[in-house]
Write a protein that holds these residues in place. Sequence first.
Motif, PDB file in Angstrom:
ATOM      1  N   LYS A   3      14.189  67.870 -31.833  1.00 44.48           N
ATOM      2  CA  LYS A   3      14.523  67.608 -33.242  1.00 44.48           C
ATOM      3  C   LYS A   3      14.842  66.124 -33.448  1.00 44.48           C
ATOM      4  O   LYS A   3      14.386  65.504 -34.417  1.00 44.48           O
ATOM      5  N   ALA A   4      15.591  65.544 -32.531  1.00 46.51           N
ATOM      6  CA  ALA A   4      15.913  64.116 -32.625  1.00 46.51           C
ATOM      7  C   ALA A   4      14.652  63.272 -32.544  1.00 46.51           C
ATOM      8  O   ALA A   4      14.497  62.297 -33.294  1.00 46.51           O
ATOM      9  N   ASP A   5      13.746  63.657 -31.668  1.00 49.19           N
ATOM     10  CA  ASP A   5      12.469  62.953 -31.524  1.00 49.19           C
ATOM     11  C   ASP A   5      11.721  62.928 -32.861  1.00 49.19           C
ATOM     12  O   ASP A   5      11.245  61.882 -33.306  1.00 49.19           O
ATOM     13  N   ILE A   6      11.659  64.059 -33.516  1.00 50.17           N
ATOM     14  CA  ILE A   6      10.957  64.164 -34.807  1.00 50.17           C
ATOM     15  C   ILE A   6      11.636  63.297 -35.863  1.00 50.17           C
ATOM     16  O   ILE A   6      10.974  62.566 -36.600  1.00 50.17           O
ATOM     17  N   GLU A   7      12.953  63.351 -35.911  1.00 48.33           N
ATOM     18  CA  GLU A   7      13.683  62.590 -36.932  1.00 48.33           C
ATOM     19  C   GLU A   7      13.558  61.080 -36.705  1.00 48.33           C
ATOM     20  O   GLU A   7      13.415  60.315 -37.661  1.00 48.33           O
ATOM     21  N   TYR A   8      13.593  60.646 -35.464  1.00 48.67           N
ATOM     22  CA  TYR A   8      13.415  59.216 -35.190  1.00 48.67           C
ATOM     23  C   TYR A   8      11.990  58.763 -35.510  1.00 48.67           C
ATOM     24  O   TYR A   8      11.778  57.650 -35.991  1.00 48.67           O
ATOM     25  N   GLN A   9      11.013  59.624 -35.253  1.00 45.51           N
ATOM     26  CA  GLN A   9       9.635  59.303 -35.630  1.00 45.51           C
ATOM     27  C   GLN A   9       9.533  59.108 -37.140  1.00 45.51           C
ATOM     28  O   GLN A   9       8.884  58.178 -37.620  1.00 45.51           O
ATOM     29  N   LYS A  10      10.176  59.989 -37.897  1.00 47.06           N
ATOM     30  CA  LYS A  10      10.176  59.858 -39.352  1.00 47.06           C
ATOM     31  C   LYS A  10      10.827  58.545 -39.782  1.00 47.06           C
ATOM     32  O   LYS A  10      10.340  57.874 -40.697  1.00 47.06           O
TER      33      LYS A  10
END
Length: 65
Positions: A3-10
């Motif tokens: 989830k953190a990976d996705i949010e940082y990508q965003k």
Amino acid sequence: YTKADIEYQKALIQFDYAFPDTPAEEKEMEKLQEQVHTNMALVKFYKKDYKECISQCALVIILRE
């Protein structure tokens, strides 16, 4: 960490569409980008994606130049 990976990508995508108006805003944006890349490197490290972790660390170094 996924989830953190996705949010940082965003967050990183948002920087492509941000245009600071003043030098102070630009400096603040660069600082924020550096923090996001550092956090992304940690996420990649914990996910055992070491190649991407190193890439994110390299981006932090580039931003500091």
